[in-house]
Design a protein around this motif. Structure first.
Motif, PDB file in Angstrom:
ATOM      1  N   ARG A  86       0.828  -1.202   0.000  1.00 26.14           N
ATOM      2  CA  ARG A  86       0.000   0.000   0.000  1.00 26.14           C
ATOM      3  C   ARG A  86       0.871   1.263   0.000  1.00 26.14           C
ATOM      4  N   GLU A  87       1.965   1.240   0.764  1.00 25.25           N
ATOM      5  CA  GLU A  87       2.845   2.416   0.839  1.00 25.25           C
ATOM      6  C   GLU A  87       3.435   2.735  -0.537  1.00 25.25           C
ATOM      7  N   GLU A  88       3.913   1.698  -1.201  1.00 26.01           N
ATOM      8  CA  GLU A  88       4.497   1.895  -2.531  1.00 26.01           C
ATOM      9  C   GLU A  88       3.458   2.450  -3.501  1.00 26.01           C
ATOM     10  N   ARG A  89       2.236   1.901  -3.401  1.00 25.63           N
ATOM     11  CA  ARG A  89       1.171   2.327  -4.315  1.00 25.63           C
ATOM     12  C   ARG A  89       0.787   3.772  -4.062  1.00 25.63           C
ATOM     13  N   ASP A  90       0.665   4.124  -2.776  1.00 22.83           N
ATOM     14  CA  ASP A  90       0.291   5.503  -2.434  1.00 22.83           C
ATOM     15  C   ASP A  90       1.347   6.489  -2.925  1.00 22.83           C
ATOM     16  N   LYS A  91       2.595   6.113  -2.757  1.00 23.80           N
ATOM     17  CA  LYS A  91       3.697   6.990  -3.159  1.00 23.80           C
ATOM     18  C   LYS A  91       3.667   7.192  -4.678  1.00 23.80           C
ATOM     19  N   ALA A  92       3.525   6.084  -5.404  1.00 23.59           N
ATOM     20  CA  ALA A  92       3.513   6.152  -6.876  1.00 23.59           C
ATOM     21  C   ALA A  92       2.304   6.960  -7.360  1.00 23.59           C
ATOM     22  N   ALA A  93       1.147   6.731  -6.722  1.00 25.00           N
ATOM     23  CA  ALA A  93      -0.072   7.453  -7.123  1.00 25.00           C
ATOM     24  C   ALA A  93       0.123   8.950  -6.938  1.00 25.00           C
ATOM     25  N   LYS A  94       0.761   9.319  -5.824  1.00 22.85           N
ATOM     26  CA  LYS A  94       0.977  10.745  -5.551  1.00 22.85           C
ATOM     27  C   LYS A  94       1.893  11.360  -6.612  1.00 22.85           C
ATOM     28  N   GLU A  95       2.964  10.640  -6.923  1.00 25.64           N
ATOM     29  CA  GLU A  95       3.919  11.129  -7.931  1.00 25.64           C
ATOM     30  C   GLU A  95       3.240  11.329  -9.289  1.00 25.64           C
ATOM     31  N   VAL A  96       2.523  10.298  -9.702  1.00 27.33           N
ATOM     32  CA  VAL A  96       1.900  10.347 -11.023  1.00 27.33           C
ATOM     33  C   VAL A  96       0.785  11.399 -11.063  1.00 27.33           C
ATOM     34  N   ALA A  97       0.057  11.524  -9.959  1.00 17.48           N
ATOM     35  CA  ALA A  97      -0.989  12.537  -9.893  1.00 17.48           C
ATOM     36  C   ALA A  97      -0.386  13.931 -10.037  1.00 17.48           C
TER      37      ALA A  97
ATOM     38  N   THR B 291       0.585  14.457 -13.742  1.00 16.11           N
ATOM     39  CA  THR B 291      -0.540  14.574 -14.672  1.00 16.11           C
ATOM     40  C   THR B 291      -1.575  15.610 -14.227  1.00 16.11           C
ATOM     41  N   GLY B 292      -1.311  16.283 -13.106  1.00 18.05           N
ATOM     42  CA  GLY B 292      -2.241  17.321 -12.657  1.00 18.05           C
ATOM     43  C   GLY B 292      -3.540  16.766 -12.095  1.00 18.05           C
ATOM     44  N   LEU B 293      -3.450  15.601 -11.441  1.00 12.66           N
ATOM     45  CA  LEU B 293      -4.657  14.973 -10.881  1.00 12.66           C
ATOM     46  C   LEU B 293      -4.629  15.011  -9.354  1.00 12.66           C
ATOM     47  N   GLY B 294      -3.711  15.796  -8.796  1.00 13.42           N
ATOM     48  CA  GLY B 294      -3.435  15.797  -7.355  1.00 13.42           C
ATOM     49  C   GLY B 294      -4.658  15.763  -6.463  1.00 13.42           C
TER      50      GLY B 294
ATOM     51  N   TYR C 237     -14.425   9.233  -8.543  1.00 16.47           N
ATOM     52  CA  TYR C 237     -14.707   8.133  -9.473  1.00 16.47           C
ATOM     53  C   TYR C 237     -14.714   8.693 -10.896  1.00 16.47           C
ATOM     54  N   PRO C 238     -14.434   7.843 -11.901  1.00 17.92           N
ATOM     55  CA  PRO C 238     -14.386   8.323 -13.287  1.00 17.92           C
ATOM     56  C   PRO C 238     -15.613   9.151 -13.688  1.00 17.92           C
ATOM     57  N   ARG C 239     -16.810   8.757 -13.198  1.00 18.00           N
ATOM     58  CA  ARG C 239     -18.025   9.483 -13.603  1.00 18.00           C
ATOM     59  C   ARG C 239     -18.011  10.923 -13.084  1.00 18.00           C
ATOM     60  N   GLU C 240     -17.168  11.201 -12.095  1.00 17.87           N
ATOM     61  CA  GLU C 240     -17.102  12.554 -11.523  1.00 17.87           C
ATOM     62  C   GLU C 240     -16.006  13.400 -12.182  1.00 17.87           C
ATOM     63  N   LEU C 241     -15.485  12.921 -13.305  1.00 14.32           N
ATOM     64  CA  LEU C 241     -14.385  13.629 -13.985  1.00 14.32           C
ATOM     65  C   LEU C 241     -14.830  14.120 -15.361  1.00 14.32           C
ATOM     66  N   SER C 242     -14.188  15.175 -15.849  1.00  9.52           N
ATOM     67  CA  SER C 242     -14.419  15.636 -17.224  1.00  9.52           C
ATOM     68  C   SER C 242     -13.648  14.726 -18.183  1.00  9.52           C
ATOM     69  N   GLY C 243     -13.930  14.879 -19.479  1.00  6.08           N
ATOM     70  CA  GLY C 243     -13.249  14.057 -20.486  1.00  6.08           C
ATOM     71  C   GLY C 243     -11.739  14.203 -20.420  1.00  6.08           C
ATOM     72  N   GLY C 244     -11.264  15.435 -20.270  1.00  5.75           N
ATOM     73  CA  GLY C 244      -9.824  15.684 -20.221  1.00  5.75           C
ATOM     74  C   GLY C 244      -9.194  15.047 -18.993  1.00  5.75           C
ATOM     75  N   GLN C 245      -9.922  15.107 -17.869  1.00  9.13           N
ATOM     76  CA  GLN C 245      -9.394  14.510 -16.636  1.00  9.13           C
ATOM     77  C   GLN C 245      -9.334  12.992 -16.755  1.00  9.13           C
ATOM     78  N   ARG C 246     -10.356  12.407 -17.377  1.00  3.16           N
ATOM     79  CA  ARG C 246     -10.344  10.949 -17.568  1.00  3.16           C
ATOM     80  C   ARG C 246      -9.163  10.535 -18.434  1.00  3.16           C
ATOM     81  N   GLN C 247      -8.913  11.345 -19.473  1.00  2.00           N
ATOM     82  CA  GLN C 247      -7.791  11.038 -20.357  1.00  2.00           C
ATOM     83  C   GLN C 247      -6.469  11.106 -19.580  1.00  2.00           C
ATOM     84  N   ARG C 248      -6.398  12.045 -18.633  1.00  2.00           N
ATOM     85  CA  ARG C 248      -5.180  12.141 -17.800  1.00  2.00           C
ATOM     86  C   ARG C 248      -5.021  10.923 -16.905  1.00  2.00           C
ATOM     87  N   VAL C 249      -6.130  10.402 -16.397  1.00  2.00           N
ATOM     88  CA  VAL C 249      -6.048   9.189 -15.574  1.00  2.00           C
ATOM     89  C   VAL C 249      -5.531   8.034 -16.434  1.00  2.00           C
ATOM     90  N   ALA C 250      -6.060   7.954 -17.657  1.00  2.86           N
ATOM     91  CA  ALA C 250      -5.610   6.880 -18.557  1.00  2.86           C
ATOM     92  C   ALA C 250      -4.110   6.998 -18.812  1.00  2.86           C
TER      93      ALA C 250
END
Ligand SMILES: Nc1ncnc2c1ncn2[C@@H]1O[C@H](COP(=O)(O)OP(=O)(O)O)[C@@H](O)[C@H]1O
Ligand SMILES: [Mg+2]
Length: 358
Positions: free
Chosen positions: A109-120, A123-126, A132-145
Motif C-alpha cells: 500500500r505504501e508503494e502504491r500511495d507513493k507512486a499514485a501521488k507522484e503520477v498525480a 498529470t495534474g490529478l493531485g 470516481y471516473p463518472r465525476e471527472l471531465s473528459g480531459g481529466q479521464r484522459q489524464r487518468v488513462a
C-alpha cells in the motif's frame, strides 16, 4: 549509437485473405515521438495493437528494446497503451485506477500511495485521487488513462487516437500536455491519429500510411516540403494541395496548366519537353494578384472568412482553393490572378503518382 527502442522488419499482417499490413519497416529511436497517420482503415491500429501483442503478425519481426517480441504475450512486452475510450474501471477511484497494475504485482500500500501521488503530480490529478471516473471531465479521464500508463514505467507508450473524444479546444491543449509529458519522462511514444495536424504538431517523425503500406516517413516539415508522392502531398497540409494536369514546355523549364487558358508556370528545374505531369499547388502558395499580370486567371466562386484568413475557391474546373492570410476585398463573380513561386510548384507522375524531380 544506441539501438532503437522499437524495430519493425518486414512486418505483415493478414486477416484471412485481407492483407492489413504490407511489409512494414520502421525503426523508432529511444526518446522519440513518432506519429502513425493515415485515413481510417489504413492499418494504424492494427500496427499498434500488433506492437502491444494484442494481434499476432503473420510475417516479419518486431523488436522492443532489442528483444524479439514475436509470440511474447502482451503483459511481458512492457508497453502501455492509451486508448480513445480511456477504458477506466468505473467502480474504482482515480487512485485505484492508477495503481491497479501495481496491485496485480502485489506492491505494498505504501508503494502504491507513493507512486499514485507522484503520477498525480505529473498529470495534474493531485486533488482528484478519491473521485470516481463518472465525476471527472473528459480531459481529466484522459489524464487518468495516461497516469495509469506512466505508473508502469513502460519501455514505450502506445497511443491510439487518445484525443478523439474531446472537444476541439481541449484537444489542442491535451496535444501539448502529452508532448510535454513525453519530453519530461524521456519516454518513447508511438501515437496513432487520423488527424494530420495532430501528427505534424506533436511528432518528431511522421509515418504516413495508406492501405497497409508506409507511403512516406520523415520529419513533419520534410513531408510538407518534399512529399514523395501525390497521396502524401494531398494528405499533409490543410486545406489540401490543389492538383492540376499539365504538360512541360518545349524548353522543359515550365509547365502549361490544363484548363486555365494556357497558363504557364516556370519551374525551378528542367524536364523533358512535352512531358505530362500533375502540378501540385498548395493553397497557401497561390498569391492573389491582378488578372492581367498573373500566370493563372480564375473566376472566384466562393469566398470564406475565418477572421484570421480568407479562403477562395474558383468557379471553374479544375477547382482551385486559395488560402489568403488576412482579409480580402475580392468577391464571388470577380476575376483574379494567381502567381506561385517556382520552388513551390510540386510535380507528380500522372501514372505512378510519384514525385517528379529534375
Ligand atoms: N479483426 C479483424 N478482422 C478482419 N479485418 C480487420 C480486423 N481488424 C481490422 N481489420 C481491417 O483491417 C484494416 C485496418 O484496420 P485498422 O488498423 O483498425 O485501421 P485504422 O486504425 O487505420 O483506422 C481495415 O480494413 C479493417 O477493416
Ligand atoms: Mg484505428
Amino acid at each position: 549509437m544506441t539501438s532503437p527502442q522499437i524495430e519493425l522488419e518486414h512486418v505483415d499482417k493478414h486477416y484471412g485473405h485481407f492483407h492489413a499490413l504490407k511489409d512494414i519497416n520502421l525503426e523508432i529511436g529511444k526518446g522519440r515521438f513518432v506519429a502513425l497517420v493515415g485515413p481510417s482503415g489504413c492499418g494504424k491500429s492494427t500496427l499498434l495493437r500488433s506492437l502491444a501483442g494484442l494481434e499476432s503478425i503473420t510475417g516479419g519481426i518486431m523488436k522492443i528494446a532489442g528483444e524479439t517480441m514475436n509470440g511474447v504475450p502482451p503483459r511481458r512486452r512492457d508497453v502501455a497503451m492509451v486508448f480513445q475510450s480511456y477504458a477506466l474501471y468505473p467502480h474504482m477511484t482515480v487512485k485505484e485506477n492508477l495503481t491497479y497494475s501495481m496491485r496485480l504485482k502485489r506492491k505494498s500500500r505504501e508503494e502504491r500511495d507513493k507512486a499514485a501521488k507522484e503520477v498525480a503530480e505529473i498529470t495534474g490529478l493531485g486533488n482528484l485521487l478519491d473521485r470516481y471516473p463518472r465525476e471527472l471531465s473528459g480531459g481529466q479521464r484522459q489524464r487518468v488513462a495516461m497516469g495509469r500508463a506512466i505508473i508502469r514505467h513502460p519501455k514505450a507508450f502506445l497511443f491510439d487516437e487518445p484525443l478523439s473524444n474531446l472537444d476541439a479546444a481541449l484537444r489542442v491543449h491535451m496535444r501539448k500536455e502529452i508532448r510535454a509529458l513525453h519530453d519530461r519522462l524521456g519516454a518513447t511514444s508511438v501515437y496513432v491519429t487520423h488527424d494530420q495536424v495532430e501528427a505534424m504538431t506533436m511528432a518528431d517523425h511522421v509515418v504516413v500510411m495508406r492501405e497497409g503500406v508506409i507511403e512516406q516517413a520523415g520529419a513533419p516539415l520534410d513531408l510538407y516540403d518534399h512529399p514523395a508522392n501525390r497521396f502524401v502531398a494531398g494528405f499533409i497540409g490543410s486545406p489540401a494541395m490543389n492538383f492540376v494536369e499539365a504538360t512541360t514546355t518545349e524548353a522543359g523549364d515550365a509547365v502549361v496548366l490544363e484548363g486555365f487558358d494556357g497558363a504557364v508556370l516556370p519551374l525551378g528545374i528542367k524536364l523533358a519537353p512535352g512531358r505530362r505531369v500533375v502540378a501540385g499547388l498548395r493553397p497557401e502558395h497561390l498569391l492573389l494578384g491582378a488578372p492581367d499580370k498573373s500566370a493563372i486567371r480564375i473566376g472566384v466562386g466562393v469566398v470564406e472568412f475565418t477572421g484570421a484568413a480568407s479562403y477562395l475557391s474558383s468557379a471553374g474546373e479544375p477547382e482551385l482553393t486559395v488560402f489568403h492570410a488576412g482579409r480580402t476585398e475580392v468577391r464571388p463573380g470577380e476575376a483574379v490572378g494567381l502567381t506561385i513561386a517556382p520552388q513551390h510548384v510540386h510535380l507528380f507522375d500522372p501514372e505512378t503518382g510519384r514525385r517528379v524531380e529534375g
